[in-house]
Design a protein around this motif. Structure first.
Motif, short mmCIF file in Angstrom:
data_model
loop_
_atom_site.label_atom_id
_atom_site.label_comp_id
_atom_site.label_asym_id
_atom_site.label_seq_id
_atom_site.Cartn_x
_atom_site.Cartn_y
_atom_site.Cartn_z
N UNK A 67 86.92 59.45 39.77
CA UNK A 67 87.06 59.99 38.42
C UNK A 67 85.77 60.00 37.63
N UNK A 68 84.84 59.14 37.95
CA UNK A 68 83.62 59.02 37.15
C UNK A 68 82.39 59.38 37.96
N UNK A 69 82.50 60.49 38.69
CA UNK A 69 81.44 60.85 39.61
C UNK A 69 80.12 61.18 38.93
N UNK A 70 80.14 61.58 37.65
CA UNK A 70 78.90 61.95 36.96
C UNK A 70 78.44 60.88 35.98
N UNK A 71 79.16 59.77 35.87
CA UNK A 71 78.81 58.74 34.89
C UNK A 71 78.66 57.40 35.62
N UNK A 72 77.52 57.24 36.26
CA UNK A 72 77.33 56.09 37.14
C UNK A 72 77.33 54.77 36.38
N UNK A 73 76.79 54.75 35.17
CA UNK A 73 76.75 53.49 34.41
C UNK A 73 78.15 53.03 34.06
N UNK A 74 79.00 53.97 33.64
CA UNK A 74 80.38 53.62 33.33
C UNK A 74 81.12 53.19 34.59
N UNK A 75 80.86 53.89 35.68
CA UNK A 75 81.49 53.53 36.95
C UNK A 75 81.15 52.09 37.33
N UNK A 76 79.88 51.73 37.20
CA UNK A 76 79.45 50.38 37.57
C UNK A 76 80.13 49.32 36.72
N UNK A 77 80.25 49.58 35.42
CA UNK A 77 80.89 48.61 34.52
C UNK A 77 82.34 48.38 34.92
N UNK A 78 83.06 49.46 35.18
CA UNK A 78 84.47 49.31 35.55
C UNK A 78 84.64 48.62 36.90
N UNK A 79 83.76 48.93 37.83
CA UNK A 79 83.84 48.28 39.15
C UNK A 79 83.58 46.78 39.02
N UNK A 80 82.55 46.43 38.25
CA UNK A 80 82.28 45.01 38.02
C UNK A 80 83.48 44.34 37.37
N UNK A 81 84.08 45.03 36.40
CA UNK A 81 85.19 44.44 35.64
C UNK A 81 86.38 44.12 36.54
N UNK A 82 86.78 45.06 37.39
CA UNK A 82 87.99 44.82 38.19
C UNK A 82 87.74 43.83 39.32
N UNK A 83 86.50 43.74 39.79
CA UNK A 83 86.21 42.83 40.90
C UNK A 83 85.90 41.41 40.42
N UNK A 84 85.31 41.30 39.22
CA UNK A 84 84.87 39.98 38.74
C UNK A 84 85.88 39.37 37.78
N UNK A 85 86.60 40.22 37.02
CA UNK A 85 87.54 39.72 36.01
C UNK A 85 88.97 40.12 36.39
N UNK A 86 89.63 39.34 37.20
CA UNK A 86 91.01 39.68 37.59
C UNK A 86 91.90 39.86 36.37
N UNK A 87 92.80 40.79 36.44
CA UNK A 87 93.77 41.13 35.39
C UNK A 87 93.07 41.76 34.19
N UNK A 88 92.13 41.04 33.56
CA UNK A 88 91.43 41.56 32.39
C UNK A 88 90.70 42.86 32.74
N UNK A 89 90.04 42.87 33.89
CA UNK A 89 89.31 44.06 34.31
C UNK A 89 90.20 45.27 34.47
N UNK A 90 91.40 45.04 35.03
CA UNK A 90 92.35 46.14 35.19
C UNK A 90 92.83 46.65 33.84
N UNK A 91 93.09 45.74 32.92
CA UNK A 91 93.54 46.14 31.58
C UNK A 91 92.48 46.97 30.88
N UNK A 92 91.22 46.54 30.99
CA UNK A 92 90.12 47.28 30.37
C UNK A 92 90.02 48.68 30.95
N UNK A 93 90.09 48.77 32.28
CA UNK A 93 89.94 50.09 32.91
C UNK A 93 91.09 51.02 32.56
N UNK A 94 92.31 50.55 32.71
CA UNK A 94 93.45 51.44 32.49
C UNK A 94 93.65 51.77 31.01
N UNK A 95 93.06 50.97 30.12
CA UNK A 95 93.12 51.28 28.69
C UNK A 95 92.02 52.24 28.27
#
Length: 485
Positions: A30-58
């Motif tokens: 979904x974020x093929x042209x926005x690498x910085x945003x992609x990196x933030x969301x990937x870090x969030x879901x892998x490092x912050x269980x539950x919270x990372x998913x909530x941030x991404x899906x919101x």
């Protein structure tokens, strides 16, 4: 007992791993042209269980690819074909406008397949709510056929109550009144006032009403537009919401500085088009695009200003407003005067500004000195070092809170609208800007900019470098999350 416990843990682990893999793939696609945003969301879901998913899906899901926005886009495109049929006999061609403004021909052509361009317009600059509401109330009282309003913030305070009373009065006189408000931004519009309007015959609907079951899907995608259309010939658009905070003759805790436009002419049809798209989507009605909304006044001359209305949002195929601003900045040859309350740009916008200065253009940026959010203040200021190093002149408005969203290119072409210079306006919110191709108008807007500089202080690059270390550090930390703001 331990066996069942192990089974439950095993099932939870499998489910969580599956969700993690699915979400990772989704983020990458979904974020093929926005690498910085992609990196933030990937870090969030892998490092912050539950919270990372909530941030991404919101905040992170690409609504352009989701069914609800796709359906709106299909409906909009169908209705657009209807309005083009109405308009095609009375408009000049894009080539005519390009000849008139050759320097900015690329900007004129950019979204010519979507925008209904017209150079038969009179455009008036309205400074602050005091000027806007004085004009608006008079025009509302003169409405004969219909009044259409669409606002992000509409409050039940003094100015809001005055506008509501006029809407009720006109509705009782037989004028069609349709009122669309954002469910989040207008959360202080009282239910009592809404019922009062409905009882008087005003049609009123929320845009994306928030419920517990749709909160995450809708909280981040708001209708930030401020549109009024009266009888299809008079339109208002700009940064001023309906709130006492925008009226300086009403005592509040701050002085508000904002800019709005009153447009009379053919380009009001484009504001009408955008309103009707949003209205039909929110109300689930299917108002026809007929001549009562687009009156035949082909023989009337309103003015000489060419005006393009650019709308963007989660339902648009491209980030139209971002692309139009990048194009305008690239085509300007001498100077850009920029005012914005929130400056949290993406990399493309930031680089375009720096390239403009490095290539010899003069760029002045006016932002607030005091913000309504400390997080936004520190994040905005975290971009100043790079801009100052490149040669951008930055001014901080001291008199109050500057909420205007304006750009002047070479004192020939200007932009006034609802979009801030941040990722939220570029990619998440429903926004609308007016681009005015008129030297006289642009000179006037440039003079207003210069007046605002008298109430501002220019940032000295050397002094800025010596600001407190703690503010620097906080700004740099917040800058990491700028793609989400």
């Amino acid at each position: 007992m331990d066996f069942f416990k192990d089974i439950i843990i095993w099932l939870i682990t499998i489910a969580y791993s599956a969700l993690l893999i699915y979400t990772t793939i989704r983020i990458l696609l979904e974020n093929e042209t926005q690498t910085s945003r992609t990196a933030i969301y990937l870090y969030a879901i892998w490092i912050l269980p539950v919270v990372g998913f909530l941030v991404y899906y919101a905040t992170g899901t690409n609504r352009r690819k989701q069914k609800i926005y796709g359906a709106k886009r299909i409906l909009d495109e169908k209705q657009h074909r209807e309005i083009v049929k109405i308009f095609q006999n009375s408009q000049k061609t894009v080539a005519d406008f390009e000849k008139k403004f050759p320097k900015f021909s690329g900007l004129i052509r950019l979204f010519s397949h979507e925008i209904i361009s017209s150079d038969n317009n009179h455009v008036e600059i309205l400074i602050n709510g005091d000027e806007k509401f004085e004009k608006l109330k008079k025009d509302l009282l003169q409405a004969k056929n219909h009044i259409h309003l669409e606002y992000y913030i509409f409050e039940s305070d003094q100015i809001g109550s005055e506008i509501i009373e006029i809407l009720i009065q006109k509705s009782r006189q037989g004028v069609q009144v349709r009122f669309l408000y954002d469910a989040l931004g207008s959360r202080y519009l009282s239910g009592k006032m809404i019922e009062k309007m409905k009882n008087a015959g005003v049609e009123i609907f929320p845009f994306f009403e928030l419920k517990p079951w749709n909160f995450l899907n809708r909280i981040n995608y708001r209708n930030h537009r401020k549109i009024v259309v009266i009888d299809g010939t008079v339109g208002y658009v700009g940064g001023i919401n309906v709130s006492d905070l925008y009226v300086n003759t009403i005592p509040t805790h701050r002085y508000g500085r904002d800019t709005h436009l009153k447009i009379e002419g053919k380009s009001v049809w484009d504001l009408q088009r955008i309103f009707l798209y949003d209205w039909n989507f929110s109300s689930e009605q299917n108002l026809d695009f007929d001549t009562q909304f687009f009156p035949d006044d082909s023989g009337k001359i309103y003015g000489k200003a060419l005006v393009d209305i650019t709308a963007s949002g989660p339902d648009s195929s491209y980030p139209n407003i971002l692309y139009s601003l990048l194009t305008g900045m690239a085509l300007a040859q001498k100077e850009m005067l920029i005012t914005t309350p929130y400056f949290v740009p993406n990399l493309s916008f930031l680089d375009t500004l720096k390239i403009a200065v490095l290539s010899g253009k003069k760029v002045k940026l006016l932002v607030p000195k005091t913000y309504d959010s400390k997080i936004i203040e520190l994040t905005t200021q975290s971009f100043f070092d790079a801009l100052l190093d490149a040669g951008v002149e930055i001014f901080q408005y001291k008199k109050g809170f500057v909420h205007a969203k304006t750009i002047v290119y070479d004192r020939e072409v200007s932009v006034v609208g609802t979009a801030n210079l941040d990722n939220r306006s570029f990619d998440l919110n429903f926004e609308v800007n007016a681009t005015v191709y008129d030297a006289d108008f642009s000179q006037k807007l440039a003079k207003e900019f210069e007046k605002d500089l008298q109430d501002s202080e220019k940032i000295d690059p050397e002094t800025w470098k010596n600001r407190p270390f703690f503010r620097k550090l906080l700004g740099k930390i917040l800058n990491l999350f700028a793609p989400l703001m």
